[in-house]
Design a protein around this motif. Structure first.
Motif, short mmCIF file in Angstrom:
data_model
loop_
_atom_site.label_atom_id
_atom_site.label_comp_id
_atom_site.label_asym_id
_atom_site.label_seq_id
_atom_site.Cartn_x
_atom_site.Cartn_y
_atom_site.Cartn_z
N PRO A 17 6.72 10.06 -0.64
CA PRO A 17 6.09 9.00 0.15
C PRO A 17 5.05 9.55 1.12
CG PRO A 17 8.44 9.26 0.71
CD PRO A 17 8.16 10.12 -0.48
N GLN A 18 5.24 10.81 1.57
CA GLN A 18 4.27 11.35 2.53
C GLN A 18 2.93 11.67 1.87
OE1 GLN A 18 7.00 12.78 1.52
NE2 GLN A 18 6.58 14.86 0.82
N ASP A 19 2.95 11.94 0.55
CA ASP A 19 1.70 12.27 -0.13
C ASP A 19 0.95 11.01 -0.55
OD1 ASP A 19 2.61 14.80 0.03
OD2 ASP A 19 3.45 14.82 -2.01
N ARG A 20 1.69 9.96 -0.66
CA ARG A 20 1.08 8.75 -1.19
C ARG A 20 0.07 8.17 -0.20
NH1 ARG A 20 5.55 4.85 -3.23
NH2 ARG A 20 6.37 6.79 -4.05
N ALA A 21 -1.12 7.89 -0.68
CA ALA A 21 -2.11 7.26 0.20
C ALA A 21 -1.61 5.86 0.52
CB ALA A 21 -3.45 7.19 -0.51
N PRO A 22 -1.87 5.38 1.73
CA PRO A 22 -1.42 4.03 2.04
C PRO A 22 -2.13 3.01 1.15
CG PRO A 22 -2.87 4.86 3.77
CD PRO A 22 -2.59 6.01 2.85
N ALA A 23 -1.41 1.94 0.87
CA ALA A 23 -2.01 0.90 0.06
C ALA A 23 -3.25 0.37 0.77
CB ALA A 23 -1.01 -0.23 -0.14
N VAL A 24 -4.25 -0.05 0.00
CA VAL A 24 -5.46 -0.56 0.63
C VAL A 24 -5.13 -1.85 1.38
CG1 VAL A 24 -7.74 -1.50 0.18
CG2 VAL A 24 -6.99 0.51 -1.04
N THR A 45 4.24 -11.45 0.32
CA THR A 45 4.46 -10.01 0.38
C THR A 45 3.92 -9.39 -0.90
OG1 THR A 45 6.47 -10.34 1.66
CG2 THR A 45 6.19 -8.20 0.60
N PHE A 46 2.97 -8.50 -0.77
CA PHE A 46 2.45 -7.76 -1.92
C PHE A 46 1.62 -6.61 -1.39
CE2 PHE A 46 -2.07 -8.84 -1.91
CZ PHE A 46 -2.08 -9.97 -1.11
N SER A 47 1.29 -5.69 -2.27
CA SER A 47 0.36 -4.64 -1.83
C SER A 47 -0.59 -4.32 -2.97
CB SER A 47 1.13 -3.40 -1.38
OG SER A 47 1.81 -2.85 -2.48
N VAL A 48 -1.76 -3.88 -2.59
CA VAL A 48 -2.79 -3.54 -3.56
C VAL A 48 -3.16 -2.08 -3.36
CG1 VAL A 48 -5.14 -4.06 -4.32
CG2 VAL A 48 -3.66 -5.90 -3.52
N GLN A 49 -3.09 -1.31 -4.44
CA GLN A 49 -3.38 0.13 -4.33
C GLN A 49 -4.87 0.39 -4.47
OE1 GLN A 49 -0.98 2.17 -3.44
NE2 GLN A 49 0.45 0.45 -3.53
N ARG A 50 -5.22 1.62 -4.12
CA ARG A 50 -6.64 2.00 -4.20
C ARG A 50 -7.17 1.83 -5.60
NH1 ARG A 50 -9.11 7.57 -2.55
NH2 ARG A 50 -10.51 6.88 -4.17
N VAL A 84 -4.32 -2.99 6.37
CA VAL A 84 -5.43 -2.62 5.50
C VAL A 84 -5.65 -1.13 5.68
CG1 VAL A 84 -7.87 -2.92 5.03
CG2 VAL A 84 -6.49 -4.89 5.62
N ALA A 85 -5.55 -0.40 4.60
CA ALA A 85 -5.66 1.06 4.63
C ALA A 85 -4.72 1.65 5.67
CB ALA A 85 -7.10 1.50 4.88
N GLY A 86 -3.50 1.10 5.74
CA GLY A 86 -2.49 1.66 6.63
C GLY A 86 -2.57 1.19 8.06
N ARG A 87 -3.59 0.41 8.39
CA ARG A 87 -3.74 -0.02 9.79
C ARG A 87 -3.39 -1.49 9.92
NH1 ARG A 87 -8.79 0.61 13.63
NH2 ARG A 87 -7.76 -0.07 15.53
#
Lengths: 284, 297
Positions: A17-24, A45-50, A84-87
């Motif tokens: 999980p630490q290597d994974r880039a945050p979902a966009v 609830t959903f997430s979109v990856q890069r 958005v991008a982890g923020r």
């Protein structure tokens, strides 16, 4: 392509999980109420990856536009968090909103071009806002307009362009800053099928440069043809989220369609008094 | 680069929105023109009114046989009255000269001087004229008046005339003040409405700018500069028209009629600077403030 994607997913899964880039984009239990009872979006609830290309489908009023407007922070969620991008977007203050929006390309159904600027100036405005030098603008704008096939229309005003061309300008404007995230709210809603394909190709090409693209649409044909991720909304709830999905969960088969047609149509009834007759009642 | 960019944007948008821009400029022009005419008119009218009020006074006639000692004593007594302002002494001889010059034949017939020594007392405030009279000659119980000094023959102030002058001039001054205030309010409303209209027609533009990620100040500056340019343009044109009007109409008249020149009015240069400053300030502030509503996207 499919195999490449699967490979990527696999790598993603294996990474810690630490290597994974945050979902966009990440929605967690997001609810938006307009007024007291009318719900725009409920517990999304959903997430979109890069690098993903996502279709948001659903009938009007299902919450697609609400979702888009939450993403550009035009609206605030009633409940839940949007990242958005982890923020967390709640942390973005009113003063910071313009800077946040510069990293998002937005395409609208009604194009939203500046009516008294030429095509060139419309695209250049997005760069002027971010404080690019005139030299940079002179370099980048013609490039992007060539990419969108508008190099001959540089000095036309929006009202001199066709709908498809206007939408191309709006895509060019959204993309000129090379945003990591591009939102399109019904980009083909006002366009004919031929032109729509052109716009979709453009969005697809942008997606291939690495931008994450989220498209809200009614265009069933387009969704079925592109076979991308589909998130379906109904009355503010996410009812379906599948990779390489179709517009409708399943095509209606011919028998069902026939049944629908055989449904007895309401018999035309003779109205005893046609209200139209009373329109000019006194004079007659 | 930025200030230049804002100025270019402002000029471009004036060019592209020629008709709303013209309307804004015209409304500034008209209001400045009206104000420019009205300010001197108000000043002249109140000046004239004040002058008329200045003429209200109390005449103190002395006994015919008053000596120089009596005159000095009466002068002291009058000056010790609180409401008394300027005290002017007109001797028998002076009065005779004055009246004779005015009506030589009548005085030729009279032969000798029938006029008494007189003090013409101007009250400090025109409104106090009746109080002054009462102080110099308090009303007795029986209704008659007894002067404060035995050398005073009588104290006169035509009561009716004084009150008429006072009420008339007060009404004129109040009306002028009210008109001036109304005019200023009307000007501000007119200009701010015109600005608001022209901004309203462009609220979509502002919305798009915000969605592209423009900061509020980035959007606002061109609009404010536009307001400054249009306000200055309208103001300069109005001042030019006023100058033309002054040279062509008022100056020739002023030579013929004392009334126009008599009350002290504002210097034309000061008036021009004042009007220009106000028009620029109002239109710049107006466009800056009106925009706030549309910036909340």
């Amino acid at each position: 392509m499919a195999i490449v994607e699967r490979h990527k997913d696999e790598l993603e899964r294996r990474a810690g999980p630490q290597d994974r880039a945050p979902a966009v984009v990440e929605f967690r239990g997001v609810t938006k109420h307009y007024g007291t009872e009318k719900a725009g979006l409920t517990e999304a609830t959903f997430s979109v990856q890069r690098g993903e290309f996502v279709f948001l489908v659903g009938s009007t009023g299902s919450g697609k536009s609400t979702l888009m407007r939450l993403l550009i922070k035009e609206l605030e969620p009633t409940k839940g968090t949007i990242k958005v991008a982890g923020r967390d977007l709640a942390e973005v203050t009113r003063r910071k909103v313009p800077y946040y929006r510069r990293n998002i390309g937005i395409v609208f159904q009604d194009f939203k071009l500046l009516p008294n600027r030429t095509v060139y100036d419309n695209v250049a405005y997005a760069l002027q806002v971010t404080g690019h030098s005139r030299k940079e603008i002179r370099n980048r704008v013609p490039d992007i307009l060539r990419l969108t096939g508008l190099s001959t229309k540089l000095h036309n005003y929006p009202d001199q362009l066709s709908g498809g061309e206007q939408q191309r300008v709006s895509v060019a404007r959204a993309f000129v800053n090379h945003p990591p995230l591009l939102l399109a709210d019904e980009p083909t809603g006002n366009l004919d099928p031929e032109t729509s394909i052109g716009i979709m190709q453009l969005l697809f090409r942008i997606n291939r440069t690495g931008s994450t693209v989220i498209v809200a649409t009614h265009d069933a044909q387009m969704v079925d043809r592109m076979r991308r991720r589909v998130i379906e909304l109904q009355r503010g709830r996410i009812i379906r989220d599948e990779h390489s999905g179709l517009y409708a969960p399943r095509d209606m088969n011919t028998a069902e369609f026939g049944a629908l047609l055989r449904e007895p149509a309401p018999a035309p009834k003779r109205v005893e008094k046609d209200p139209i007759d009373e329109l000019w009642g006194d004079e007659a | 680069m930025k200030p230049g960019f804002f100025v270019r944007e402002a000029l471009r948008s004036i060019g592209r929105n020629a008709i709303p821009s013209f309307a804004a400029m015209a409304s500034v022009l008209v209001t400045v023109l009206v104000l420019g005419v009205f300010i001197p008119v108000v000043q002249a009218t109140t000046g004239a009114a004040n002058e008329v009020r200045g003429r209200v006074l109390v005449d103190v006639y002395l006994q015919k046989d008053a000596t120089q000692a009596d005159i000095d004593r009466v002068r002291d007594r009058i000056q010790s009255v609180e409401t008394a302002g300027k005290v002017e002494f007109v001797s028998k001889a002076q009065a005779y000269q004055r009246e004779k010059a005015r009506n030589p034949e009548a005085y030729q017939l009279l032969g000798k001087n029938p006029l008494p020594d007189t003090f013409r007392v101007t009250p400090k405030k025109p409104d106090d004229v009746l109080k002054l009279r009462d102080a110099l000659a308090p009303a007795g119980v029986s209704g008659g008046r007894t002067p404060i000094d035995e050398s005073i023959e009588s104290v006169k102030s035509s009561k009716d005339e004084s009150t008429k002058i006072l009420t008339a001039t007060r009404v004129v001054k109040l009306a002028m003040g009210a008109l001036a205030i109304l005019l200023v309010i009307a000007s501000v409303l007119l200009i701010s409405n015109t600005i608001r209209l022209s901004l309203f027609s462009r609220r979509r533009e502002v919305e798009v700018m915000k969605l592209v990620g423009a900061t509020d100040s980035f959007i606002r500056w061109p609009f404010v500069i536009e307001g400054v340019v249009l306000g200055a343009l309208g103001g300069v044109l109005a001042v030019l028209l006023l100058a033309v009007g002054k040279i062509a109409l008022v100056d020739p008249l002023a030579e013929d009629f004392a009334l126009i020149a008599a009350p002290r009015t504002i210097q034309f240069g000061v008036l021009a600077v004042l009007l220009l400053g106000a028009s620029v300030l109002v239109s710049a502030a107006g466009s800056g403030l009106s925009l706030r509503r549309f910036l909340r996207v």
